[in-house]
Design a protein around this motif. Structure first.
Motif, PDB file in Angstrom:
ATOM      1  N   PHE A  14      11.166  31.799 -35.728  1.00 35.14           N
ATOM      2  CA  PHE A  14      10.871  33.214 -35.972  1.00 35.14           C
ATOM      3  C   PHE A  14      11.829  34.119 -35.199  1.00 35.14           C
ATOM      4  O   PHE A  14      12.241  35.170 -35.706  1.00 35.14           O
ATOM      5  CB  PHE A  14       9.422  33.522 -35.597  1.00 35.14           C
ATOM      6  N   LEU A  15      12.193  33.738 -33.995  1.00 31.98           N
ATOM      7  CA  LEU A  15      13.122  34.555 -33.219  1.00 31.98           C
ATOM      8  C   LEU A  15      14.525  34.521 -33.814  1.00 31.98           C
ATOM      9  O   LEU A  15      15.226  35.538 -33.839  1.00 31.98           O
ATOM     10  CB  LEU A  15      13.154  34.077 -31.763  1.00 31.98           C
ATOM     11  N   ARG A  25      14.472  36.641 -36.852  1.00 27.58           N
ATOM     12  CA  ARG A  25      14.389  38.055 -36.468  1.00 27.58           C
ATOM     13  C   ARG A  25      15.768  38.602 -36.121  1.00 27.58           C
ATOM     14  O   ARG A  25      16.121  39.728 -36.491  1.00 27.58           O
ATOM     15  CB  ARG A  25      13.445  38.229 -35.274  1.00 27.58           C
ATOM     16  N   LYS A  26      16.567  37.817 -35.409  1.00 26.02           N
ATOM     17  CA  LYS A  26      17.922  38.270 -35.059  1.00 26.02           C
ATOM     18  C   LYS A  26      18.765  38.512 -36.310  1.00 26.02           C
ATOM     19  O   LYS A  26      19.600  39.420 -36.337  1.00 26.02           O
ATOM     20  CB  LYS A  26      18.588  37.243 -34.156  1.00 26.02           C
ATOM     21  N   LEU A  72      11.934  44.623 -43.451  1.00 20.80           N
ATOM     22  CA  LEU A  72      10.943  44.033 -42.558  1.00 20.80           C
ATOM     23  C   LEU A  72       9.813  43.356 -43.325  1.00 20.80           C
ATOM     24  O   LEU A  72       9.212  42.403 -42.835  1.00 20.80           O
ATOM     25  CB  LEU A  72      10.376  45.113 -41.634  1.00 20.80           C
ATOM     26  N   TYR A  81      10.466  39.729 -43.694  1.00 20.50           N
ATOM     27  CA  TYR A  81      10.738  38.933 -42.498  1.00 20.50           C
ATOM     28  C   TYR A  81       9.781  37.745 -42.347  1.00 20.50           C
ATOM     29  O   TYR A  81      10.224  36.587 -42.221  1.00 20.50           O
ATOM     30  CB  TYR A  81      10.654  39.829 -41.250  1.00 20.50           C
ATOM     31  N   SER A 130      10.642  33.751 -42.861  1.00 19.33           N
ATOM     32  CA  SER A 130      10.525  32.905 -41.674  1.00 19.33           C
ATOM     33  C   SER A 130       9.689  31.672 -41.958  1.00 19.33           C
ATOM     34  O   SER A 130       9.996  30.570 -41.475  1.00 19.33           O
ATOM     35  CB  SER A 130       9.910  33.707 -40.520  1.00 19.33           C
ATOM     36  N   PHE A 142       2.874  39.170 -38.161  1.00 19.04           N
ATOM     37  CA  PHE A 142       4.143  39.736 -38.611  1.00 19.04           C
ATOM     38  C   PHE A 142       4.145  40.104 -40.085  1.00 19.04           C
ATOM     39  O   PHE A 142       5.101  40.707 -40.563  1.00 19.04           O
ATOM     40  CB  PHE A 142       5.278  38.745 -38.320  1.00 19.04           C
ATOM     41  N   ARG A 155       9.371  40.545 -27.059  1.00 16.02           N
ATOM     42  CA  ARG A 155       9.630  39.396 -27.914  1.00 16.02           C
ATOM     43  C   ARG A 155       8.936  38.196 -27.301  1.00 16.02           C
ATOM     44  O   ARG A 155       9.009  38.003 -26.085  1.00 16.02           O
ATOM     45  CB  ARG A 155      11.135  39.109 -28.023  1.00 16.02           C
TER      46      ARG A 155
END
Length: 360
Positions: free
Chosen positions: A41-42, A45-46, A65, A68, A72, A216, A352
């Motif tokens: 997920f991180l 996100r980047k 968004l 996202y 993911s 999210f 985060r």
């Protein structure tokens, strides 16, 4: 011979930790912190940072968004399958199937159940059967995971839509009290607001920790959010318990308790820091001038308000301090659209989730 045995061992370990990650994410009925989904997920996100920041209009950024969390999830499933295939590539190489490329072809043939690479020895065939079963298992887990997630999503969004009807868009605590005072009176708050949201907070605590991707997922309407709506409901209850001159409503106070306990549990799951034992008199991120403006808006709407400003402010801050940090922190974490007293005061660098868990 030692190298082949080591390759088999490493391959088995990679497959085991990958399946443990999938089971911990999808099957275990509690909020188990699993590291691999957080990594995925991180990373995703980047990748979303550039298009979101380059969007010239908020609606365009919201469009990016909205994709996202679903993307993911798909990337997470692909990651699980890729790691399983990599683990079995090492296993096939250790079993003597052939060079790395040949072993990779055998792994791909097995996990996709296509069977285009013939395997001759019993250990190779056994590995192929196991890999094919695990590949199907991961797909089955995702198929069963999505209905549960979207069922919880629909329950949550029903509350968000209700908050929008009752408290405006974006929802505000002041708007909720003014509207009910005008239309139905405060006696209608308990069955129509406090009771549904108390039950809703219980549901959010369970679903937003056991289904870690759910926080999210964004609301269908770009100017709504589950966390800003929750903050508005809690603010309405806090204003009613502290600022409005009315007989005490235990249901509103229970709603506040259900809300901050639920949101703290979600915040803990994502390593979001908050004061563990706040007390009356601790600072909050709402200025007294803002509260006085809200109090005046209530008075202008014909709602009786308390005359003792100092004591009423301390009472409001005493209720708000229980959920102040978690509402704003979660709003920053999920990138909620701007809303009064919540997402409008998210720091420039929102929280985060930290990747510091030992469990994969």
């Amino acid at each position: 011979m030692v190298g082949a045995g080591l390759a088999v061992l490493l391959g088995v370990m990679l497959v085991v930790v990958t399946i443990a990650s999938a089971v911990g994410t999808v099957v275990v009925p509690r909020g188990v912190p699993v590291r691999l989904p957080l990594v995925v997920f991180l990373v995703v996100r980047k990748l979303f940072v550039i298009p979101v920041r380059s969007a010239r209009q908020p609606a365009r950024a919201e469009h990016f968004l909205a994709h996202y969390a679903p993307i993911s999830l798909l990337v997470l499933m692909a990651t699980w399958l890729t790691l399983i295939a990599a683990g079995f590539t090492a296993i096939y190489w250790g079993l003597g199937t052939g060079p790395v490329l040949k072993s990779f072809e055998a792994s791909g043939s097995s996990i996709t159940t296509l069977g285009f690479v013939p395997l001759h020895t019993a250990p190779e065939q056994a590995a192929a059967f196991v890999e094919a079963g695990l590949g199907l298992l991961v797909l089955a887990l995702l198929v069963t995971y999505l209905p549960s997630m979207y069922a919880a999503f629909q329950r949550r969004e029903a509350l968000v839509s209700l908050a929008s009807i009752q408290a405006g868009t974006p929802a505000t605590g002041t708007g909720l009290l003014v509207r009910f005072n005008l239309i139905r009176g405060f006696e209608a708050l308990e069955p129509q607001v406090w009771e549904p949201w108390t039950a809703g907070f219980v549901d959010i605590e369970e679903s937003h920790t056991s289904l870690a991707a759910l926080p999210f997922f964004r609301s269908p309407q770009p100017d709504r959010s589950w966390i800003t709506s929750a903050g508005a409901i809690l603010d309405a209850a806090a204003l009613l318990a502290s600022t409005v001159e009315i007989e005490r409503q235990p249901a509103a106070e229970l709603c506040i308790r259900a809300g901050y306990l639920s949101l703290r549990r979600v915040a803990t799951h994502f390593d979001l820091a908050y004061p563990p034992d706040p007390v009356r008199g601790d600072p909050i991120l709402i200025e007294r001038e803002e509260w006085e403006e809200a109090r005046q808006a209530l008075a202008d709407a014909g709602i009786p308000v308390r005359d003792d400003l100092d004591e009423a402010w301390l009472d409001f801050a005493g209720w708000r301090v229980n959920y102040d940090a978690v509402v704003i922190g979660l709003a920053g974490m999920v990138g909620a659209p701007s809303a009064p007293w919540s997402a409008d005061r998210v720091p420039n660098k929102p929280h985060r989730p930290r990747i510091r868990r030992r469990r994969w």
